[in-house]
Write a protein that holds these residues in place. Structure first.
Motif, PDB file in Angstrom:
ATOM      1  N   ILE A  22     -19.319 -58.796 -15.842  1.00  0.00           N
ATOM      2  CA  ILE A  22     -20.117 -57.592 -15.669  1.00  0.00           C
ATOM      3  C   ILE A  22     -19.315 -56.372 -16.093  1.00  0.00           C
ATOM      4  O   ILE A  22     -18.173 -56.173 -15.644  1.00  0.00           O
ATOM      5  CB  ILE A  22     -20.561 -57.415 -14.203  1.00  0.00           C
ATOM      6  N   ASP A  23     -19.881 -55.565 -16.976  1.00  0.00           N
ATOM      7  CA  ASP A  23     -19.335 -54.261 -17.348  1.00  0.00           C
ATOM      8  C   ASP A  23     -20.267 -53.178 -16.818  1.00  0.00           C
ATOM      9  O   ASP A  23     -21.491 -53.371 -16.762  1.00  0.00           O
ATOM     10  CB  ASP A  23     -19.224 -54.105 -18.867  1.00  0.00           C
ATOM     11  N   GLN A  24     -19.680 -52.051 -16.442  1.00  0.00           N
ATOM     12  CA  GLN A  24     -20.505 -50.926 -15.984  1.00  0.00           C
ATOM     13  C   GLN A  24     -19.974 -49.627 -16.569  1.00  0.00           C
ATOM     14  O   GLN A  24     -18.768 -49.367 -16.543  1.00  0.00           O
ATOM     15  CB  GLN A  24     -20.516 -50.851 -14.450  1.00  0.00           C
ATOM     16  N   ASN A  29     -12.623 -51.120 -15.159  1.00  0.00           N
ATOM     17  CA  ASN A  29     -12.416 -52.564 -15.144  1.00  0.00           C
ATOM     18  C   ASN A  29     -13.743 -53.304 -15.247  1.00  0.00           C
ATOM     19  O   ASN A  29     -14.822 -52.709 -15.248  1.00  0.00           O
ATOM     20  CB  ASN A  29     -11.660 -52.979 -13.877  1.00  0.00           C
ATOM     21  N   SER A  30     -13.667 -54.631 -15.323  1.00  0.00           N
ATOM     22  CA  SER A  30     -14.842 -55.500 -15.358  1.00  0.00           C
ATOM     23  C   SER A  30     -14.754 -56.475 -14.192  1.00  0.00           C
ATOM     24  O   SER A  30     -13.687 -56.684 -13.613  1.00  0.00           O
ATOM     25  CB  SER A  30     -14.924 -56.258 -16.682  1.00  0.00           C
ATOM     26  N   LEU A  31     -15.883 -57.101 -13.861  1.00  0.00           N
ATOM     27  CA  LEU A  31     -15.922 -58.093 -12.797  1.00  0.00           C
ATOM     28  C   LEU A  31     -16.248 -59.455 -13.370  1.00  0.00           C
ATOM     29  O   LEU A  31     -17.172 -59.593 -14.185  1.00  0.00           O
ATOM     30  CB  LEU A  31     -16.966 -57.722 -11.739  1.00  0.00           C
ATOM     31  N   LEU A  32     -15.499 -60.467 -12.935  1.00  0.00           N
ATOM     32  CA  LEU A  32     -15.752 -61.846 -13.335  1.00  0.00           C
ATOM     33  C   LEU A  32     -16.204 -62.623 -12.110  1.00  0.00           C
ATOM     34  O   LEU A  32     -15.520 -62.648 -11.087  1.00  0.00           O
ATOM     35  CB  LEU A  32     -14.494 -62.481 -13.915  1.00  0.00           C
ATOM     36  N   LEU A  33     -17.373 -63.252 -12.208  1.00  0.00           N
ATOM     37  CA  LEU A  33     -17.912 -64.085 -11.138  1.00  0.00           C
ATOM     38  C   LEU A  33     -17.867 -65.533 -11.601  1.00  0.00           C
ATOM     39  O   LEU A  33     -18.549 -65.917 -12.545  1.00  0.00           O
ATOM     40  CB  LEU A  33     -19.356 -63.690 -10.797  1.00  0.00           C
ATOM     41  N   GLU A  34     -17.040 -66.316 -10.924  1.00  0.00           N
ATOM     42  CA  GLU A  34     -16.857 -67.713 -11.320  1.00  0.00           C
ATOM     43  C   GLU A  34     -16.544 -68.552 -10.096  1.00  0.00           C
ATOM     44  O   GLU A  34     -15.671 -68.201  -9.295  1.00  0.00           O
ATOM     45  CB  GLU A  34     -15.708 -67.839 -12.339  1.00  0.00           C
ATOM     46  N   ILE A  38     -14.833 -63.679  -7.093  1.00  0.00           N
ATOM     47  CA  ILE A  38     -15.073 -62.410  -7.788  1.00  0.00           C
ATOM     48  C   ILE A  38     -13.721 -61.811  -8.121  1.00  0.00           C
ATOM     49  O   ILE A  38     -12.921 -61.509  -7.226  1.00  0.00           O
ATOM     50  CB  ILE A  38     -15.899 -61.443  -6.925  1.00  0.00           C
ATOM     51  N   LEU A  39     -13.448 -61.657  -9.420  1.00  0.00           N
ATOM     52  CA  LEU A  39     -12.163 -61.152  -9.897  1.00  0.00           C
ATOM     53  C   LEU A  39     -12.364 -59.848 -10.655  1.00  0.00           C
ATOM     54  O   LEU A  39     -13.357 -59.682 -11.370  1.00  0.00           O
ATOM     55  CB  LEU A  39     -11.495 -62.168 -10.816  1.00  0.00           C
ATOM     56  N   SER A  40     -11.422 -58.924 -10.480  1.00  0.00           N
ATOM     57  CA  SER A  40     -11.442 -57.668 -11.218  1.00  0.00           C
ATOM     58  C   SER A  40     -10.525 -57.810 -12.424  1.00  0.00           C
ATOM     59  O   SER A  40      -9.351 -58.200 -12.283  1.00  0.00           O
ATOM     60  CB  SER A  40     -10.975 -56.527 -10.317  1.00  0.00           C
TER      61      SER A  40
END
Length: 1006
Positions: A22-24, A29-34, A38-40
């Motif tokens: 996810i980018d905003q 930074n971006s968020l990774l959901l895996e 949830i990682l920044s």
């Protein structure tokens, strides 16, 4: 600057593990959901990941709402909630206000069909009732706070912050939710621009729907155990002009009693802290016609308010809206409410400095708080508007005043329609439109209530709680913990529940459970056998059963559960549409009977055709009862009809859960498998709204006409009974045989049967069946109970003791009634000791979600995580505590523990050796201590008062109103609270005494 699609979602379709990036806009930074992590990621790391891995664009959106978790039979499904469509409704200060029009719920395992499971939540979010605010300069305005509260508090009002539980996964991951997530409010917002000379004023109506007892009409009515009412809405009439703001707040909410429709069954009451308020009671007062139920509800409301001495300074204004002329007679409404509107005032501030304060609110009540409430709130709003305009110095010119009045009139009408759509499914009635339109909306409401409300109710619950139905563990935790911890992290709940014995003691409870097949009638007493009555069955038998008086016979029964079968004749007409009249009359008769020696009040009752179950409790114990729910299951004709079936009542008493069932199983000497199936159907299908099933309760009491027979011939059975040789018959009892075989009632206990079979007798006789069928006598009428063994109890644990198990000699039916009296031990929480345990657990809890990360120190970047490596690390981690699961996340292994403290032990160890390599153990979120405090603050639900120090300015007016209150309050409310149709019929009006005589001094002819 207008808001754009600032959120971009990328994913890896067809790749395992499935990932979402996810980018905003405006966030570095971006968020990774895996894999539920949830990682920044830094911008460089995110760009590299997009290039190297197979990320493709999924969708764009305007705002992130958080993550929804859905509990299924196969596990937990996770969804990302993304606002993909919205429309601006106006601007307040520097914030733009948007209404949500479209939402995507993205499956976080990449399986698109999963999204169909949460389609009702999607419909709810994009129904036009969800709003959020946005600003390109600083923090946007908090829509959950009225203007007066915004000067007092710097936190959101949890009652109106609908998606707060969706924030939890991000808080636990250390994500700055102010940057990434958006708060939504449900209700209605309309903003209009009014030109006042060279300036622009903003006129707004903001209605905030509470999430404490959300739901739909006929599904959610009245109050719950925590004092929260259905359809509670705070409506603010707000005007903003440059740096000046003025607002006025009104509220509405369902009548704060335990009640339901149709029939308006008033089952109990709850008066909560509603200061400072003025009650505007708009319920009907006529005791005849269609509003009779409303009059009963209104009378009960008044009676309980009057009995509540803590609220003697809360005025209760009676105003039968239709009788008083409705909107056509505003002068009558002014006479009733004008004084209170004036004294409570309104809020006004200039330049951030408060000048005027609203000192309380007017609460309007009608049956559903919709149509009549809309009209009254419109009147009050326009009544206050002149004062608001005067503070803003806008009342000098008539044309300006007219603009505001015309605008607010239409906005109040629109507001009523919006709130009605949420609660009833259609726009409001009686809004000045055509009768044809009102008729169409009324018909649509009926369809909505009967066909669609259940799914919508489930969507409400899923959105508010952030997760699906309650698990058995969550229910057990709620029995022991205060409400503010209901949504606390699972490791915290597990650790506290595990130590329950440190803050729980046991209190005795005597429960009496009776069953009686009354053969389709209202056989309250026998004309022939006057010496035997219901009292003999329910009150006297268990007191005279012991020849030696040990004192136990004097211990009163605390809870009565009384079940009946064949309450109505099981003919075709009753099977299709059974009458409830017998059930209501039996409720009254039971109430009179039980109150001979002790006072008892009815908790509730449930009827399915001929099966009916009542629960009574001693009044001083009623305050410990909560979570009362009912359900029923049809088992006749393969589940199609209710001539056979089960009714169930679930409740919580102190800190233990109890379930009472009454069943009527399939008849016939040889229909054993059908009876077993009836039992299984009840076990599988009885489910209560709070997620409990039958066997999830601490105690289950099951009575009924189970119809199990005895496998001997009639002559042999009659001879055994005459010779008092019951052992041979018990050995052939079908129920005992099936229970020993494990087919039914596993884990249930039954008292020793020392009484003759209860079926089948000739009416008003001691002779067993002498008809052509000559049925074999049998113990068809039984009472069994089950106690759940608590974790951690020793061998001294006793599930309960039968004080009495026997029958009574009532001869009005072909069955004899049976009663069991059982003594059990109920858990009672010591709140002070519990707080000490919670503090102790929090001290050593560690990361709130119990997650640690194992990173390779040797061979970093070359080790390929396999199932063997994950298994080896799990084995190492099990030394610190019970492991829930481990999974790979980006070259590391994430392990989640079930209980608190285990993660902290692993972090303290710092290093483990697994699969021939060293692994560094750390927390998934380095700031987990701060995040834990933030999470506990979020899940707590403090109410933010409108007025910090309530006044008592209405004590004199309240006393005057209370002295004029309705004199129709029923005497039955002192003991048993029932539906108006349950009460004994009213006496006929007195006959006229004859024609009037002649006036004095008149000559009469003789």
């Amino acid at each position: 600057m207008a808001m754009g699609r600032g959120v971009r979602v990328f994913h890896t379709p067809g790749v395992s593990p499935y990932c979402v990036l996810i980018d905003q806009r405006g966030v570095g930074n971006s968020l990774l959901l895996e894999s539920q992590a949830i990682l920044s990621l830094s911008p460089d790391a995110a760009d590299k990941m997009k290039r190297v891995e197979q990320f493709v664009k999924h969708s764009d959106g305007y705002a992130l709402l958080g993550n929804i978790r859905l509990n299924t039979g196969d596990g937990v499904l996770h969804y990302l909630a993304l606002v993909s469509g919205c429309v601006s409704v106006g601007k307040l200060a520097q914030s733009e206000i948007y209404r949500v029009t479209d939402v995507k719920l993205i499956s976080l395992r990449g399986y698109t069909p999963d999204e169909e499971r949460v389609s009702e939540v999607k419909k709810l979010l994009q129904s036009g009732s969800a709003y959020f605010s946005w600003s390109n300069s600083g923090q946007p305005v908090d829509l959950t706070l009225a203007a007066q509260r915004q000067l007092q508090f710097n936190q959101s009002d949890s009652r109106f912050f609908w998606n707060r539980m969706l924030f939890l996964p991000y808080i636990r991951a250390g994500v700055d939710t102010k940057q990434w997530l958006t708060k939504i409010m449900f209700g209605s917002i309309e903003i209009r621009t009014v030109y006042v000379g060279a300036k622009q004023a903003k006129a707004a109506i903001i209605s905030r729907l509470s999430n404490e007892r959300p739901g739909t009409r006929f599904v959610v009515r009245g109050v719950n155990d925590d004092g929260h009412v259905a359809n509670f809405v705070e409506t603010e009439q707000l005007i903003q002009l440059d740096q000046e703001i003025t607002s006025h707040v009104q509220i509405r909410g369902s009548v704060p009693l335990f009640w339901e429709q149709p029939g308006v069954n008033v089952r109990g009451f709850y008066l909560f802290s509603f200061k400072p308020q003025v009650f505007m009671n708009l319920l009907g007062s006529s005791l005849v016609g269609s509003k009779e139920g409303e009059a009963t509800l209104s009378t009960a409301f008044q009676t309980h308010h009057k009995a509540s001495h803590d609220h003697a300074d809360v005025p209760h204004v009676l105003y039968d809206y239709h009788v008083e002329g409705g909107s056509k007679k505003p002068e009558k409404l002014e006479a009733k409410i004008g004084e209170y509107v004036e004294k409570l005032g309104y809020f006004y501030c200039s330049g951030g400095k408060r000048i005027k304060q609203q000192d309380g609110v007017i609460r309007s009540n009608c049956a559903d708080c919709l149509d009549r409430t809309n009209a009254v709130q419109l009147f009050i709003g326009l009544r206050v508007l002149n004062s608001q305009l005067q503070s803003l110095k806008l009342n000098d010119k008539e044309n300006i005043v007219s603009r505001f009045e015309d605008g607010y009139k239409q906005m109040w009408v629109n507001n009523g329609n919006s709130l009605s759509k949420i609660y009833a499914g259609t726009g409001a009635l009686n809004q000045g439109g055509s009768k044809l339109l009102d008729g169409a909306r009324s018909a649509a409401r009926t369809i909505q209530n009967n066909l669609l409300d259940k799914d919508k109710q489930e969507a409400f619950d899923l959105l508010i709680h952030g997760t699906g139905r309650n698990t058995d563990f969550a229910d057990r935790a709620k029995l022991l913990l205060p409400q503010r911890y209901f949504h606390a992290p699972v490791p915290l709940l597990t650790s506290v529940v595990k130590r329950w014995s440190e803050f729980v003691d046991f209190v005795p409870l005597r429960v009496a459970v009776g069953t009686y097949n009354i053969n389709g009638g209202k056989h309250f007493r026998s004309v022939v056998y006057k010496d035997v009555s219901l009292e003999s069955w329910l009150l006297d038998a268990h007191k005279t059963s012991n020849l030696i008086d040990t004192g136990e016979n004097e211990v009163p029964v605390d809870i009565y559960a009384i079940g009946f079968e064949e309450m109505v004749d099981l003919d075709a007409k009753n099977i299709v549409n059974a009458s409830k009249e017998n059930g209501k009359e039996w409720a009254v008769e039971l109430g009179k009977t039980l109150c001979r020696d002790e006072k008892y009040c009815l908790v509730t009752f449930q009827q399915l055709v001929g099966v009916c179950l009542y629960v009574f409790v001693r009044p001083h114990l009623a305050k410990y009862i909560r979570d009362v729910y009912v359900d029923d299951v049809k088992t006749g004709m393969g589940g199609a009809t209710g001539n056979k079936g089960a009714v169930a009542i679930s409740l919580t008493y102190r800190s233990s859960s109890l379930c009472f069932l009454c069943s009527h199983f399939a008849a016939g000497q040889s229909q054993i498998s059908e009876r077993n199936n009836d039992y299984s159907e009840a076990i599988k299908k009885v489910t209560f709204p709070n997620g409990r099933t039958v066997l999830n309760h601490d105690f289950v009491f099951w009575c009924g006409d189970f119809n199990y027979r005895i496998n001997v011939n009639r002559e042999e059975a009659v001879n055994c009974i005459k010779n008092n040789d019951l052992s041979e018959l018990l050995a052939a009892d079908q129920l005992k045989i099936e229970q020993q075989a494990g087919n039914v009632f596993q884990g249930f206990h039954e008292g020793d049967i020392t009484f003759p079979p209860t079926y089948k007798y000739d009416l008003f006789s001691d002779d067993y069946d002498t008809s052509d069928k000559c049925r074999v006598p049998a113990w068809t009428d039984r009472v069994l109970y089950r106690a759940r063994r608590l974790p951690g109890v020793g061998d001294e644990w006793v599930p309960g003791n039968f004080h009495y198990y026997g029958r009574a000699e009532l001869k009005q039916s072909d069955h004899r009634p049976v009663l069991a009296v059982v003594d059990i031990q109920i858990r009672n929480v010591d709140s002070e000791k519990r707080e000490e345990v919670i503090k102790d657990v929090l001290r050593d809890l560690g990361p709130s979600d119990g997650t640690v990360v194992s990173s390779p120190l040797t061979g970093e970047g070359t080790i390929k995580i396999s199932e063997d490596i994950i298994g080896a690390i799990t084995q190492c981690m099990s030394e610190f505590g019970d492991v829930r699961y481990s999974r790979e996340v980006r070259g590391t292994v994430w392990t989640q523990f079930r209980e608190g403290g285990a993660a902290q032990k692993a972090i303290n160890a710092g290093l483990v050796i697994a699969a021939g390599a060293e692994w560094q153990v750390s927390a998934a979120c380095s700031s987990w201590r701060e995040m834990l405090e933030l999470e506990l603050e979020l899940v707590d639900s403090p109410t933010l008062p409108l007025v910090s120090s309530p006044s008592t300015q209405f004590k004199r007016q309240s006393a005057k109103l209370m002295s004029q209150i309705s004199q129709l309050s029923f005497e039955e409310l002192e003991g048993i609270v029932l539906s108006p149709t349950i009460l004994p019929p009213k006496p006929p009006p007195p006959r006229p005494t004859g024609p009037p005589g002649p006036p004095p001094g008149t000559l009469t002819q003789v």
